[in-house]
Motif scaffolding. Structure first.
Motif, mmCIF file in Angstrom:
data_model
loop_
_atom_site.group_PDB
_atom_site.id
_atom_site.type_symbol
_atom_site.label_atom_id
_atom_site.label_comp_id
_atom_site.label_asym_id
_atom_site.label_seq_id
_atom_site.Cartn_x
_atom_site.Cartn_y
_atom_site.Cartn_z
ATOM 1 N N LEU A 1 45.283 40.803 37.964
ATOM 2 C CA LEU A 1 44.483 39.878 38.763
ATOM 3 C C LEU A 1 43.398 39.306 37.862
ATOM 4 O O LEU A 1 42.683 40.055 37.199
ATOM 5 C CB LEU A 1 43.843 40.601 39.953
ATOM 6 N N THR A 2 43.263 37.987 37.838
ATOM 7 C CA THR A 2 42.265 37.345 36.994
ATOM 8 C C THR A 2 40.944 37.231 37.750
ATOM 9 O O THR A 2 40.912 36.795 38.901
ATOM 10 C CB THR A 2 42.740 35.946 36.550
ATOM 11 N N VAL A 3 39.868 37.648 37.077
ATOM 12 C CA VAL A 3 38.510 37.559 37.618
ATOM 13 C C VAL A 3 37.737 36.574 36.743
ATOM 14 O O VAL A 3 37.770 36.671 35.516
ATOM 15 C CB VAL A 3 37.796 38.925 37.583
ATOM 16 N N TYR A 4 37.038 35.639 37.389
ATOM 17 C CA TYR A 4 36.202 34.663 36.687
ATOM 18 C C TYR A 4 34.737 34.986 36.971
ATOM 19 O O TYR A 4 34.387 35.408 38.069
ATOM 20 C CB TYR A 4 36.504 33.242 37.181
ATOM 21 N N ALA A 5 33.899 34.761 35.969
ATOM 22 C CA ALA A 5 32.445 34.891 36.128
ATOM 23 C C ALA A 5 31.810 33.614 35.606
ATOM 24 O O ALA A 5 32.180 33.118 34.537
ATOM 25 C CB ALA A 5 31.912 36.101 35.373
ATOM 26 N N THR A 6 30.847 33.101 36.385
ATOM 27 C CA THR A 6 30.150 31.878 35.987
ATOM 28 C C THR A 6 28.648 32.105 36.084
ATOM 29 O O THR A 6 28.146 32.532 37.136
ATOM 30 C CB THR A 6 30.540 30.698 36.908
#
Length: 175
Positions: free
Chosen positions: A149-154
């Protein structure tokens, strides 16, 4: 021994042999079962290999985004719901990074948002998932094989004291 007694002895021996052969051809039988109960189970793999590094950026940077993956492995057909909990306990996936080199003197907190899709406007990935509902988490169904599962942080802004910052996120797999 007379011939009559000998014949009786031979007949008896033949009869016993026939009876033994008949019993050997018809053994007593019974059955039993081999049983197992398989319960649902899930494991999650994250750790340093899953760290999301937003890199070194100028203080004027905005909407700095990067991603990485976590791995979930659940039993076949087991529905699961993954929540992400920043250390500030924000259930909407909005965390804050603190200084890793001078936490006593640098009290700046760099906000960031966790999402399940890329970019500043990505789908929020928080921690309201339960064992029966996805909430603001991510849902999946187990296959018995690890699923990435890909997790993005901004980080919306980098206008903070120059330093190195970090936060710890807990992955919760509900099933």
């Amino acid at each position: 021994m007379s011939i009559k007694n000998t014949l009786h002895a031979v007949a008896f021996a033949v009869l016993v042999g026939v009876t033994a052969s008949a019993n050997a051809a018809n053994p007593a039988t019974a059955t039993f079962q081999v049983l197992i109960t398989i319960t649902k189970a899930c494991t999650v793999t994250a750790g340093t290999a899953s760290n999301i590094n937003l890199g070194s950026v100028a203080g004027t940077a905005v909407n700095t985004t990067n991603s990485n993956t976590i791995s979930v492995n659940c039993s076949k057909t087991t529905p699961y719901y993954v929540g992400l909990a920043p250390s500030n306990a924000n259930t909407a996936g909005a965390g804050t990074m603190v200084s890793t080199t001078a936490p006593a003197t640098n009290t700046d907190k760099v906000p960031y948002q966790l999402t399940s899709t890329a970019g500043a406007g990505g789908t929020i990935w928080g921690n309201t998932a339960t064992s029966t509902t996805v909430g603001n988490g991510v849902a999946g169904t187990g296959t018995g094989i690890a699923q990435s599962l890909t997790v993005y942080a901004t980080a919306a802004s980098a206008n903070f004291t120059p330093d190195s910052y970090a936060d710890t996120v807990t992955v919760n797999v509900n099933y």
